[in-house]
Design a protein around this motif. Structure first.
Motif, PDB file in Angstrom:
ATOM      1  N   SER A 106      80.104  35.583  55.386  1.00 42.90           N
ATOM      2  CA  SER A 106      79.763  35.415  56.802  1.00 42.90           C
ATOM      3  C   SER A 106      80.281  36.517  57.711  1.00 42.90           C
ATOM      4  N   PHE A 107      81.169  37.372  57.198  1.00 39.82           N
ATOM      5  CA  PHE A 107      81.741  38.435  58.022  1.00 39.82           C
ATOM      6  C   PHE A 107      81.522  39.792  57.365  1.00 39.82           C
ATOM      7  N   HIS A 108      81.510  40.813  58.202  1.00 37.66           N
ATOM      8  CA  HIS A 108      81.462  42.181  57.674  1.00 37.66           C
ATOM      9  C   HIS A 108      82.756  42.510  56.956  1.00 37.66           C
ATOM     10  N   ALA A 109      83.885  42.073  57.517  1.00 36.59           N
ATOM     11  CA  ALA A 109      85.184  42.293  56.872  1.00 36.59           C
ATOM     12  C   ALA A 109      86.236  41.433  57.553  1.00 36.59           C
ATOM     13  N   LEU A 110      87.281  41.142  56.819  1.00 33.09           N
ATOM     14  CA  LEU A 110      88.496  40.536  57.365  1.00 33.09           C
ATOM     15  C   LEU A 110      89.546  41.633  57.411  1.00 33.09           C
ATOM     16  N   ARG A 111      89.975  41.976  58.623  1.00 33.80           N
ATOM     17  CA  ARG A 111      90.861  43.128  58.814  1.00 33.80           C
ATOM     18  C   ARG A 111      92.154  42.702  59.518  1.00 33.80           C
ATOM     19  N   ILE A 112      93.241  43.363  59.133  1.00 36.77           N
ATOM     20  CA  ILE A 112      94.548  43.094  59.724  1.00 36.77           C
ATOM     21  C   ILE A 112      95.086  44.391  60.315  1.00 36.77           C
ATOM     22  N   PHE A 170      81.698  41.269  67.258  1.00 37.03           N
ATOM     23  CA  PHE A 170      80.676  42.069  66.587  1.00 37.03           C
ATOM     24  C   PHE A 170      80.937  43.538  66.876  1.00 37.03           C
ATOM     25  N   TRP A 171      80.841  44.366  65.816  1.00 40.55           N
ATOM     26  CA  TRP A 171      80.923  45.813  65.971  1.00 40.55           C
ATOM     27  C   TRP A 171      79.537  46.423  65.741  1.00 40.55           C
ATOM     28  N   THR A 172      79.320  47.018  64.597  1.00 38.85           N
ATOM     29  CA  THR A 172      78.061  47.725  64.365  1.00 38.85           C
ATOM     30  C   THR A 172      77.150  47.044  63.361  1.00 38.85           C
ATOM     31  N   GLU A 173      77.611  45.960  62.746  1.00 38.43           N
ATOM     32  CA  GLU A 173      76.813  45.294  61.716  1.00 38.43           C
ATOM     33  C   GLU A 173      76.237  43.982  62.240  1.00 38.43           C
ATOM     34  N   ARG A 174      75.351  43.381  61.451  1.00 35.80           N
ATOM     35  CA  ARG A 174      74.723  42.128  61.861  1.00 35.80           C
ATOM     36  C   ARG A 174      75.689  40.951  61.768  1.00 35.80           C
ATOM     37  N   THR A 175      76.763  41.110  60.991  1.00 33.68           N
ATOM     38  CA  THR A 175      77.782  40.076  60.885  1.00 33.68           C
ATOM     39  C   THR A 175      79.039  40.520  61.638  1.00 33.68           C
ATOM     40  N   PRO A 176      79.839  39.579  62.130  1.00 30.64           N
ATOM     41  CA  PRO A 176      81.018  39.942  62.926  1.00 30.64           C
ATOM     42  C   PRO A 176      82.186  40.379  62.053  1.00 30.64           C
ATOM     43  N   GLU A 177      83.194  40.931  62.720  1.00 33.37           N
ATOM     44  CA  GLU A 177      84.466  41.255  62.092  1.00 33.37           C
ATOM     45  C   GLU A 177      85.428  40.085  62.311  1.00 33.37           C
ATOM     46  N   ALA A 178      86.266  39.805  61.342  1.00 30.91           N
ATOM     47  CA  ALA A 178      87.371  38.862  61.519  1.00 30.91           C
ATOM     48  C   ALA A 178      88.642  39.697  61.635  1.00 30.91           C
ATOM     49  N   LEU A 179      89.237  39.707  62.817  1.00 25.93           N
ATOM     50  CA  LEU A 179      90.377  40.578  63.097  1.00 25.93           C
ATOM     51  C   LEU A 179      91.646  39.755  63.304  1.00 25.93           C
ATOM     52  N   VAL A 180      92.737  40.268  62.749  1.00 26.16           N
ATOM     53  CA  VAL A 180      94.033  39.577  62.818  1.00 26.16           C
ATOM     54  C   VAL A 180      95.098  40.577  63.224  1.00 26.16           C
ATOM     55  N   ARG A 181      95.983  40.152  64.077  1.00 31.86           N
ATOM     56  CA  ARG A 181      97.161  40.969  64.417  1.00 31.86           C
ATOM     57  C   ARG A 181      98.390  40.073  64.420  1.00 31.86           C
ATOM     58  N   PHE A 182      99.434  40.491  63.718  1.00 34.38           N
ATOM     59  CA  PHE A 182     100.714  39.796  63.733  1.00 34.38           C
ATOM     60  C   PHE A 182     101.594  40.405  64.816  1.00 34.38           C
ATOM     61  N   THR A 194      94.011  47.350  58.000  1.00 28.04           N
ATOM     62  CA  THR A 194      93.899  47.202  56.555  1.00 28.04           C
ATOM     63  C   THR A 194      92.818  46.154  56.298  1.00 28.04           C
ATOM     64  N   THR A 195      91.888  46.451  55.396  1.00 30.87           N
ATOM     65  CA  THR A 195      90.811  45.523  55.085  1.00 30.87           C
ATOM     66  C   THR A 195      91.266  44.595  53.965  1.00 30.87           C
ATOM     67  N   LEU A 196      91.390  43.322  54.289  1.00 29.97           N
ATOM     68  CA  LEU A 196      91.833  42.339  53.307  1.00 29.97           C
ATOM     69  C   LEU A 196      90.664  41.834  52.458  1.00 29.97           C
ATOM     70  N   LEU A 197      89.514  41.603  53.114  1.00 33.12           N
ATOM     71  CA  LEU A 197      88.291  41.209  52.426  1.00 33.12           C
ATOM     72  C   LEU A 197      87.139  42.011  53.009  1.00 33.12           C
ATOM     73  N   GLU A 198      86.173  42.345  52.185  1.00 33.57           N
ATOM     74  CA  GLU A 198      85.004  43.077  52.649  1.00 33.57           C
ATOM     75  C   GLU A 198      83.755  42.284  52.316  1.00 33.57           C
ATOM     76  N   GLY A 199      82.909  42.073  53.329  1.00 37.91           N
ATOM     77  CA  GLY A 199      81.664  41.351  53.128  1.00 37.91           C
ATOM     78  C   GLY A 199      80.498  42.303  52.974  1.00 37.91           C
ATOM     79  N   ARG A 200      79.338  41.834  53.372  1.00 37.82           N
ATOM     80  CA  ARG A 200      78.128  42.638  53.232  1.00 37.82           C
ATOM     81  C   ARG A 200      77.867  43.439  54.491  1.00 37.82           C
ATOM     82  N   ALA A 201      77.295  44.638  54.307  1.00 35.39           N
ATOM     83  CA  ALA A 201      76.922  45.490  55.427  1.00 35.39           C
ATOM     84  C   ALA A 201      75.413  45.648  55.441  1.00 35.39           C
ATOM     85  N   GLY A 202      74.905  46.145  56.557  1.00 42.66           N
ATOM     86  CA  GLY A 202      73.480  46.412  56.665  1.00 42.66           C
ATOM     87  C   GLY A 202      72.704  45.213  57.168  1.00 42.66           C
ATOM     88  N   ILE A 203      71.405  45.438  57.386  1.00 41.75           N
ATOM     89  CA  ILE A 203      70.524  44.412  57.914  1.00 41.75           C
ATOM     90  C   ILE A 203      69.681  43.784  56.820  1.00 41.75           C
TER      91      ILE A 203
END
Length: 271
Positions: free
Chosen positions: A33-39, A173-185, A230-239
């Protein structure tokens, strides 16, 4: 109706095998469901190994319930994660006891007292990581001032040796059709910082720390710079479909490797 007392002590009901399985299931959902999970690289938590921790987060979306188990299992596998959940939901989904959830009766003195008793007992264990979303309901991450329910401050006032870790979440949402999941500690709030404070002052300190962490994540999200993360998980890119088919053909005709991502920044390998 089943009493919340029927749930009992959450420690023996939690299963490490179930926790790992649920974390893997949620990771699959996040990838889909996401382009990536990033921390955010800055502020990566350095937690004392012999001290219980409360990770308290803002609550922007239903997706928090998927992202937090992934963080718990991927980043803190040596800790026993627990979290409160509405007692009615736990009656409906009893398997959630196996992954560390314990019941909270909403809007009642008895429920608040039970939360404090259970929380204190869990935080007496040095390997506990207690996840809480103390805003209490879905709240836009841009809303200010930060307002947390008083239960967390009350719990920390009764558990003076515990570290509080603010965690900010966003799903832009950044540049892909799916959103980014962003985390900051954020910077951990150490016991010494709260030792001489009354409960209202603890509440203010927690809200301030979480607000600062959310503000910093907002700046990172606006920048859209993958190198900050840092990318913890990477999803699908593109349309997909005809559009990506045309892009793939164009890359092939120019002797280039097709990259479905629209962004120009580097894509890190997921862990």
């Amino acid at each position: 109706m089943t009493s919340s007392r029927a749930f009992g002590d959450p420690v023996p009901r939690r299963s490490a095998r179930w926790v790992r399985f649920f974390g893997a299931v949620m990771a699959r959902h996040v990838r889909a469901s996401f382009h990536a999970l990033r921390i955010v690289r800055a502020g990566w938590p350095q937690l004392p190994p012999d001290t219980a921790v409360v990770a308290y987060c803002n609550h922007p979306s239903w997706w928090d319930a998927a992202v937090l188990p992934v963080l718990a299992t991927r980043l803190f596998p040596g800790r026993c994660s627990f979290g409160p959940i509405d007692a009615q939901a736990l009656r409906k989904y009893r398997f959630m006891e196996r992954i560390g959830f314990f019941p909270v009766e909403q809007a009642s003195w008895a429920g608040s007292a039970r939360f404090l008793r259970t929380g204190q007992a869990l935080l007496a264990r040095p390997d506990t990581l207690l996840w809480i979303t103390p805003e209490g309901s879905f709240t836009d991450p841009r809303r200010r001032p930060i307002s947390l329910r008083p239960g967390l401050a009350a719990l920390l006032a009764r558990s003076p040796a515990v570290v509080a870790l603010p965690v900010a979440l966003e799903y832009p949402f950044w540049t892909e059709r799916t959103p980014e999941a962003l985390v900051r500690f954020g910077a951990p709030v150490l016991p010494a910082e709260l030792a001489d404070l009354r409960q209202p002052e603890i509440q203010a300190a927690l809200e301030r720390a979480l607000g600062e962490t959310m503000d910093a994540l907002a700046i990172d999200a606006i920048a859209r710079d993958e190198t900050r993360f840092t990318t913890l998980l990477e999803g699908r890119a593109g349309i997909g479909g005809v559009y990506d088919g045309w892009r793939r053909l164009k890359a092939w005709s120019q002797g280039e490797r097709f990259n479905p991502a629209h962004g120009t920044g580097p894509r890190e390998k997921s862990r």
